[in-house]
Design an enzyme around this catalytic site. Structure first.
Site, PDB file in Angstrom:
ATOM      1  N   GLN A   1       4.970  -4.755   7.982  1.00 20.53           N
ATOM      2  CA  GLN A   1       4.491  -3.799   6.984  1.00 20.53           C
ATOM      3  C   GLN A   1       2.968  -3.749   6.982  1.00 20.53           C
ATOM      4  O   GLN A   1       2.377  -2.879   6.347  1.00 20.53           O
ATOM      5  CB  GLN A   1       4.965  -4.221   5.591  1.00 20.53           C
ATOM      6  CG  GLN A   1       6.472  -4.321   5.439  1.00 20.53           C
ATOM      7  CD  GLN A   1       6.834  -5.019   4.147  1.00 20.53           C
ATOM      8  OE1 GLN A   1       6.752  -4.436   3.070  1.00 20.53           O
ATOM      9  NE2 GLN A   1       7.236  -6.285   4.240  1.00 20.53           N
ATOM     10  N   ASN A   2       2.335  -4.687   7.671  1.00 24.54           N
ATOM     11  CA  ASN A   2       0.885  -4.824   7.615  1.00 24.54           C
ATOM     12  C   ASN A   2       0.190  -3.759   8.455  1.00 24.54           C
ATOM     13  O   ASN A   2       0.691  -3.343   9.504  1.00 24.54           O
ATOM     14  CB  ASN A   2       0.478  -6.213   8.084  1.00 24.54           C
ATOM     15  CG  ASN A   2       1.060  -7.303   7.207  1.00 24.54           C
ATOM     16  OD1 ASN A   2       1.497  -7.033   6.089  1.00 24.54           O
ATOM     17  ND2 ASN A   2       1.099  -8.524   7.697  1.00 24.54           N
TER      18      ASN A   2
ATOM     19  N   HIS B   1       4.243   0.746   8.523  1.00 27.26           N
ATOM     20  CA  HIS B   1       3.407   1.544   7.621  1.00 27.26           C
ATOM     21  C   HIS B   1       2.130   2.046   8.277  1.00 27.26           C
ATOM     22  O   HIS B   1       1.186   2.429   7.590  1.00 27.26           O
ATOM     23  CB  HIS B   1       3.074   0.730   6.369  1.00 27.26           C
ATOM     24  CG  HIS B   1       4.278   0.382   5.557  1.00 27.26           C
ATOM     25  ND1 HIS B   1       4.323  -0.687   4.689  1.00 27.26           N
ATOM     26  CD2 HIS B   1       5.500   0.967   5.483  1.00 27.26           C
ATOM     27  CE1 HIS B   1       5.519  -0.758   4.117  1.00 27.26           C
ATOM     28  NE2 HIS B   1       6.250   0.239   4.578  1.00 27.26           N
TER      29      HIS B   1
ATOM     30  N   CYS C   1      -5.997  13.347  11.840  1.00 28.15           N
ATOM     31  CA  CYS C   1      -6.176  14.629  11.164  1.00 28.15           C
ATOM     32  C   CYS C   1      -4.831  15.100  10.624  1.00 28.15           C
ATOM     33  O   CYS C   1      -3.829  15.092  11.346  1.00 28.15           O
ATOM     34  CB  CYS C   1      -6.749  15.670  12.133  1.00 28.15           C
ATOM     35  SG  CYS C   1      -6.915  17.331  11.421  1.00 28.15           S
TER      36      CYS C   1
ATOM     37  N   CYS D   1     -10.567  20.061  15.088  1.00 30.58           N
ATOM     38  CA  CYS D   1     -10.369  21.281  14.302  1.00 30.58           C
ATOM     39  C   CYS D   1     -11.685  22.023  14.090  1.00 30.58           C
ATOM     40  O   CYS D   1     -11.697  23.254  13.977  1.00 30.58           O
ATOM     41  CB  CYS D   1      -9.744  20.950  12.951  1.00 30.58           C
ATOM     42  SG  CYS D   1      -8.020  20.399  13.040  1.00 30.58           S
TER      43      CYS D   1
END
Length: 389
Positions: free
Chosen positions: A138-139, A157, A165, A229
């Site tokens: 989870q780190n 995660h 972006c 972008c």
């Protein structure tokens, strides 16, 4: 900032655990139980090399200088008013993004200067012995990848080492982002440099890499636009998106695209389906589950432990303090079993795991039957597909 619609789960301490087996209340007893857990054939008859999947949480990095969330000295215990930014806030609110990037700018140095500890390297050593095959964490600190790059790790995660972006999904290294934040915010950079030079940079960093200075004027902070972008604004709903910056290159609120976010799963943001599937495959392809330094308070982690339990897999948990619903993971255990079918240790991983590795190294054990039968060494490349990139 408005009151969040999403509640942070389980910020209070869980009830203290009972050691399983009873002898696991001492370090020698815990090591003996974990040895038996890792070396015994499983009920699913999977005596295969690396048949143990490891699930880790924020507590594993406490000895590296980071805080955890729900431990005795965790973020939610030490700061009752703390709450992380929510994904919907980050997307919708320019001021919220200023606050996030200002705090991240201040906290990045502590995370960048930290690294794996004895617990991470013990996981590596268990893999080299052929006892661990897969890691799900989870780190977001990337310490697993640094400690054992050959052992692929699924970062459930996401990771803080990059930003992404939200429009074009291109990534930028977090270190490059730090340079841009310093350039756009010279007074903040001056403050940070002075604090480090004077040795006053004792800012407590949260597990997600941010830090807080009370009274800091977050509204003055600026952050860059996505360079991709900015060069080539994408189409959005059949219309050309707008990406505008000020004279220094800071993102302008007149823009309709080009927002950079950390490459982590924020609170309120969904985990990608491909990552969920990979995590489930990690459980389904293993014979046992070793849970390290997590209270399993987040559903994304708890459901993996629940999946292992539902599949009849032995589970061992090494965590200081209680774990969400842990009594269910050890229900119906034979009270006389000594570790093969379940272990619960209420100790620090950076104490227990190195002691376990040392014991295994000093007392050679029989290699898994599948390895001996094939006459092969434990593979140096993990079979678990790399979800890092």
């Amino acid at each position: 900032m408005s009151r969040p619609l999403i509640r942070i789960p389980y910020t209070d301490l869980f009830p203290p655990p009972q050691p399983i087996p009873r002898t696991a209340n001492s370090l020698p007893g815990a090591v003996a139980a974990l040895q038996e857990f890792l070396l015994s054939p499983t009920p699913r008859d999977r005596n295969l090399p690396g048949s143990t999947v490891v699930l880790t949480g924020a507590g594993l990095s406490v000895s590296s200088g980071l805080s955890d969330y729900r431990g005795t000295n965790g973020t939610y215990r030490k700061n009752k008013t703390y709450r992380p930014i929510y994904y919907h806030e980050f997307l919708a609110n320019h001021e919220a993004r200023k606050r996030y990037w200002a705090r991240s700018f201040l906290g990045w140095g502590a995370l960048r200067g930290a690294g794996p500890n004895a617990g991470h390297y013990a996981v590596r050593d268990l893999w080299r012995m052929g006892l661990v095959g897969r890691v799900v964490t989870q780190n977001v600190d990337s310490f697993h990848a640094k400690a054992h790059p050959e052992l692929s790790t699924l970062e459930l995660h996401g990771y803080l080492r990059a930003v992404v972006c939200v429009t074009c999904r291109n990534e930028m290294a977090r270190e490059e982002m730090q340079g841009e934040l310093a350039r756009l915010n010279p007074r903040w950079d001056e403050f940070l440099r002075a604090a480090v030079t004077e040795g006053a940079h004792a800012i407590r960093t949260n597990p997600d890499g941010d830090a807080e200075v009370p009274g800091a004027p977050y509204t003055t902070f600026r952050y860059p636009a996505c360079p991709t972008c900015l060069r080539d604004p994408p189409d959005a709903g059949g219309e050309r998106a707008t990406v505008e910056v000020d004279g220094d290159g800071a993102w302008s609120p007149t823009s309709t695209a080009g927002i950079l976010k950390p490459a982590v799963v924020m609170f309120g943001e969904n985990i990608a389906d491909r990552v969920k599937q990979a995590a489930e495959e990690a459980i389904d392809g293993a014979g046992r589950l070793l849970v390290l330094a997590t209270s399993l308070a987040t559903y994304s982690a708890w459901r993996l432990a629940k999946r292992a339990k539902d599949r009849g897999m032995p589970i061992a948990i090494v965590n200081m303090g209680g774990v969400r619903g842990e009594e269910a993971f050890f229900a119906d255990l034979d009270p006389n079993q000594t570790g093969a079918h379940g272990v619960r240790v209420d100790m620090s991983t950076d104490v227990v795991l190195p002691a376990l590795v040392k014991e295994l190294q000093q007392n050679p054990f029989r290699r898994p039957l599948a390895v001996e039968a094939q006459g092969k060494e434990v593979p140096k490349e993990a079979v678990f597909r790399d979800m890092v990139k």
